[in-house]
Design a protein around this motif. Structure first.
Motif, short mmCIF file in Angstrom:
data_model
loop_
_atom_site.label_atom_id
_atom_site.label_comp_id
_atom_site.label_asym_id
_atom_site.label_seq_id
_atom_site.Cartn_x
_atom_site.Cartn_y
_atom_site.Cartn_z
N VAL A 184 -2.27 -0.03 -12.50
CA VAL A 184 -1.00 -0.61 -12.04
C VAL A 184 -0.14 0.36 -11.24
O VAL A 184 0.91 -0.02 -10.74
N LEU A 185 -0.56 1.62 -11.12
CA LEU A 185 0.23 2.58 -10.36
C LEU A 185 0.25 2.21 -8.88
O LEU A 185 -0.78 1.87 -8.30
N PRO A 186 1.41 2.28 -8.26
CA PRO A 186 1.50 2.01 -6.82
C PRO A 186 1.20 3.28 -6.02
O PRO A 186 0.87 4.33 -6.58
N GLY A 187 1.35 3.19 -4.73
CA GLY A 187 1.22 4.35 -3.85
C GLY A 187 -0.22 4.79 -3.64
O GLY A 187 -1.11 3.95 -3.49
N VAL A 214 -2.54 5.89 -5.54
CA VAL A 214 -3.55 5.36 -6.47
C VAL A 214 -3.90 3.92 -6.09
O VAL A 214 -5.05 3.50 -6.23
N GLY A 215 -2.94 3.19 -5.57
CA GLY A 215 -3.20 1.82 -5.14
C GLY A 215 -4.23 1.73 -4.03
O GLY A 215 -4.98 0.76 -3.94
N ARG A 216 -4.30 2.77 -3.22
CA ARG A 216 -5.28 2.78 -2.13
C ARG A 216 -6.70 3.06 -2.62
O ARG A 216 -7.66 2.77 -1.92
N ILE A 217 -6.82 3.64 -3.81
CA ILE A 217 -8.16 3.90 -4.36
C ILE A 217 -8.39 3.08 -5.64
O ILE A 217 -9.16 3.47 -6.50
N ARG A 218 -7.70 1.95 -5.73
CA ARG A 218 -7.85 1.11 -6.92
C ARG A 218 -9.31 0.69 -7.11
O ARG A 218 -9.77 0.49 -8.22
N ARG A 264 -2.52 -7.77 -0.88
CA ARG A 264 -3.11 -7.53 -2.19
C ARG A 264 -2.12 -7.69 -3.33
O ARG A 264 -2.46 -8.18 -4.38
N SER A 265 -0.89 -7.28 -3.14
CA SER A 265 0.04 -7.30 -4.24
C SER A 265 0.84 -8.59 -4.34
O SER A 265 1.56 -8.78 -5.30
#
Length: 134
Positions: free
Chosen positions: A56-59, A61-65, A9-10
């Protein structure tokens, strides 16, 4: 189109450009609302800015984007509906609504590109809910 594995994804440039466009439009409409000055507009600007950061937050929050995307779609749609109901009709308002419509369109594109579309997301949420109940 299938959803990307989380490891990819990134690293896709097209997704990064799409995300940059989403964040830019979100911050643009936040700036417009902040420039209007009243408490209601400042709160709206704060909401947009917080959602831009969440995009744009990683970690974790990235899993619930996917959820952040839908929250931003809902927030922009609510802003547009409120403007139709109560808003003043002046040039900057029309610019802001155009930005918000473009933002919603890009968020829907990212939903399809990254997650495979709303049906794939709904099935994933259903599996998570069923697993949590068991």
């Amino acid at each position: 189109m299938t959803a990307l594995p989380s490891s990819q994804r990134s690293i896709r440039p097209a997704v990064a450009i799409l995300r940059l466009e989403i964040v830019t439009l979100t911050l643009a409409t936040a700036w417009i609302h902040a420039s209007l000055g009243s408490t209601l507009f400042l709160l709206n600007a704060t909401g947009y800015a917080a959602l831009a950061i969440a995009m744009v937050l990683p970690g974790p929050v990235g899993r619930i984007r996917w959820l952040v995307r839908y929250a931003l779609i809902g927030f922009a749609a609510t802003t547009i509906i409120a403007w139709f109901a109560f808003g003043a009709r002046f040039d900057l308002a029309y610019v802001s609504k155009a930005i918000e419509l473009a933002l919603i369109a890009l968020l829907l594109v990212e939903t399809w590109v990254v997650d495979g579309g709303p049906l794939v997301v709904a099935r994933r949420v259903e599996r998570i809910a069923v697993a949590a109940i068991r």
